[in-house]
Design an enzyme around this catalytic site. Structure first.
Site, short mmCIF file in Angstrom:
data_model
loop_
_atom_site.label_atom_id
_atom_site.label_comp_id
_atom_site.label_asym_id
_atom_site.label_seq_id
_atom_site.Cartn_x
_atom_site.Cartn_y
_atom_site.Cartn_z
N TYR A 1 0.86 -1.19 0.00
CA TYR A 1 0.00 0.00 0.00
C TYR A 1 0.89 1.23 0.00
CZ TYR A 1 -2.75 3.88 1.84
OH TYR A 1 -3.33 5.10 2.00
N GLU B 1 -3.99 7.20 -3.61
CA GLU B 1 -3.66 5.89 -3.04
C GLU B 1 -3.50 4.84 -4.13
OE1 GLU B 1 -5.98 5.87 1.25
OE2 GLU B 1 -7.01 5.05 -0.49
#
Length: 401
Positions: A114, A202
Site C-alpha cells: 500500500y 492511493e
C-alpha cells in the site's frame, strides 16, 4: 498518531473513477496493467480477448469494498467474461448502478503493498504512507495495527525529498529488491497529489510481480473541487463521470451545499461548521448515529432552509432530523419561515423534525414555527435527545414489522 485523512466536513472533493485515476498515474510514469473501459457485455468480451486472459472485470463506481460486494471478478475465458459482465453491469453496488466496467490484465503477483498520500489534519502537513499490508482496508490496518503503516510527513514548501521516500519504504519493511522502485512510485504519487491539488492519492494494492516489477493494480485519486479551474484535464473527467453521481450529490450541487453523508440515521442541519460538529458530537454522546453533515452557512434565507430540509429528506438513511440554528447573521424568523415553507408542501411529514433556535430573532422564530409540523426544544441537548429518540422509534418499528 491516529490515521486522520481526507477532506474535512464542509469541503468538496471530486472522486475520480479507478480508470481515470490510473490514466493520471500512468501519464506520470506509474506502471498500470493493460486495460479497456467497457459499457456492454459484448464490449467486455472484446476487451478481454484483446488484452488476453486472465483478466479482471471491475465495476467503476465510487465505493470501497467492490470485491466483497461482487463488483470484481477474475475470468479465464470468453464464457466467464460474458457471465461476469452480465452479473456486474447494471448491478446495484451500495446504492450505485454500475454502468461501466474496467477490463484489466490480471497481475500475477507475489506481494501486495500500500502507498498513499493525504493531508494529516492533526499535524497540519501532508503525510506519505507505506505498508506491506496492501490489498486490504487500510483504515482497518491503521486501527488494528498502527505500526504496520510507515508514515513520513512532508514540508509542502520543499516537497518530498528522495531520502524521505526511501525512509518510509525502509520503515515499512519493504523487500530490498523492490525498495527503490516503491520509493520512486511514492515520490511520483506525492508529485501528482501536490501538482493536481489532491485530497487523497492511493494505490492499494501496489502489486509486486515475480520479476520484481511494481504495478498499480488499483488507484484512488480525489481532487479538491475548488481547484479544478487549474486542471481542465481533470474537469473533463468530472463531466465524464457524472453518470455515477447519486441523486443526493446532484441535489447538493444544485443547491450549493457541502453535504457529507455519514453512516447513521439522525439527520443534522446547522449554520456554521463548528455548530454542526457540536451537534454531531452530541448525537453520538446521546447514543445516536449522525447521518450527515450539512451546514447552511451564515445569513441563510427561507428558501435555503427549505432546500436544506429537502436535501436531508432525500437521504434514505435519515430517520429523524435535528435543526440547530444559532442566529447571528442568520435570523431565527427566516429559519422558521423556511421550515414552515418546506414542511407545508407535504400532506404528511416524511421524517420527524426537531428544532432548536437561539440568538437573533429566536423568540420571533419560535412564534412563527408551526408546531403541528415540528417539535420545538429550548436547548440543544433536549433537541438532540428528542431526535435520537425519534430515530430509535423508527428503528424499533422496522424491527417489529
Amino acid at each position: 498518531m491516529g490515521f486522520k485523512r481526507g477532506p474535512v466536513p464542509g469541503t468538496d472533493d471530486m472522486k475520480l473513477h479507478e480508470y481515470q485515476a490510473k490514466e493520471v498515474f500512468s501519464e506520470a510514469g506509474i506502471t498500470t496493467p493493460a486495460s479497456e473501459l467497457a459499457e456492454t457485455v459484448d464490449e467486455v468480451v472484446e476487451a478481454a480477448e484483446s488484452i488476453g486472459y486472465p483478466v479482471a472485470v471491475k465495476a467503476q463506481v465510487h465505493v470501497g469494498g467492490r470485491g466483497k460486494a461482487g463488483g470484481i471478478e477474475l475470468v479465464d475465458d470468453a464464457e466467464e467474461a460474458r457471465g461476469a459482465a452480465e452479473s456486474i453491469l447494471g448491478m446495484d453496488l451500495k446504492g450505485f448502478t454500475v454502468e461501466r466496467v474496467l477490463v484489466e490484465d490480471a497481475v500475477d503477483f507475489v506481494n501486495e503493498l500500500y502507498v498513499g498520500v493525504t493531508m494529516d489534519r492533526g499535524e497540519g502537513e501532508p503525510v506519505a504512507m507505506v505498508s506491506t499490508r496492501g490489498g486490504v482496508n487500510i483504515e482497518e490496518v491503521a486501527e488494528e495495527d498502527p505500526d504496520a503503516i510507515a508514515r513520513e510527513h512532508v514540508d509542502p514548501a520543499f516537497g518530498m525529498h528522495p531520502y524521505q521516500a526511501r525512509k518510509a519504504v525502509y520503515d515499512a519493511g519493504v523487500d530490498s529488491d523492490v525498495a527503490s522502485d516503491v520509493a520512486g512510485v511514492l515520490r511520483t504519487l506525492y508529485g501528482i497529489w501536490d501538482d493536481k491539488d489532491g485530497e487523497d492519492a492511493e494505490i492499494n494494492p501496489l502489486m509486486v510481480t515475480a520479476d520484481d516489477e511494481v504495478v498499480a493494480a488499483d488507484a484512488v485519486f480525489n481532487v479538491d473541487d475548488d481547484a479544478l479551474f487549474r486542471h481542465p484535464d481533470l474537469e473533463e473527467m468530472h463531466e465524464e463521470g457524472e453518470f455515477s453521481e447519486t441523486e443526493l450529490e446532484q441535489k447538493a450541487d444544485e443547491y450549493g451545499f457541502d453535504y457529507v453523508r455519514l453512516s447513521g440515521n439522525v439527520g443534522i442541519i446547522g449554520n456554521g461548521a463548528g455548530l454542526v460538529m457540536t451537534t454531531l458530537d452530541l448525537v453520538d454522546y446521546y447514543g445516536g448515529e449522525p447521518a450527515n453533515f450539512l451546514d447552511v452557512g451564515g445569513g441563510a434565507k427561507a428558501d435555503r432552509i427549505a432546500n436544506a430540509l429537502d436535501m436531508v429528506f432525500s437521504d434514505e438513511n435519515v430517520d429523524s432530523v435535528v435543526f440547530n440554528i444559532f442566529g447571528g447573521i442568520t435570523r431565527g424568523d427566516e429559519v422558521a419561515r423556511g421550515i414552515n415553507q418546506a414542511l407545508g408542501q407535504f400532506d404528511e411529514i416524511p421524517k420527524p423534525v426537531v428544532v432548536r433556535l437561539a440568538g437573533t430573532n429566536a423568540a420571533e422564530g419560535m412564534e412563527i414555527l408551526n408546531e403541528d409540523l415540528v417539535t420545538v426544544e429550548q436547548t440543544l441537548e433536549d433537541a438532540v435527545q428528542r431526535a435520537v429518540q425519534y430515530a430509535d422509534d423508527v428503528d424499533a418499528e422496522e424491527v417489529a414489522e
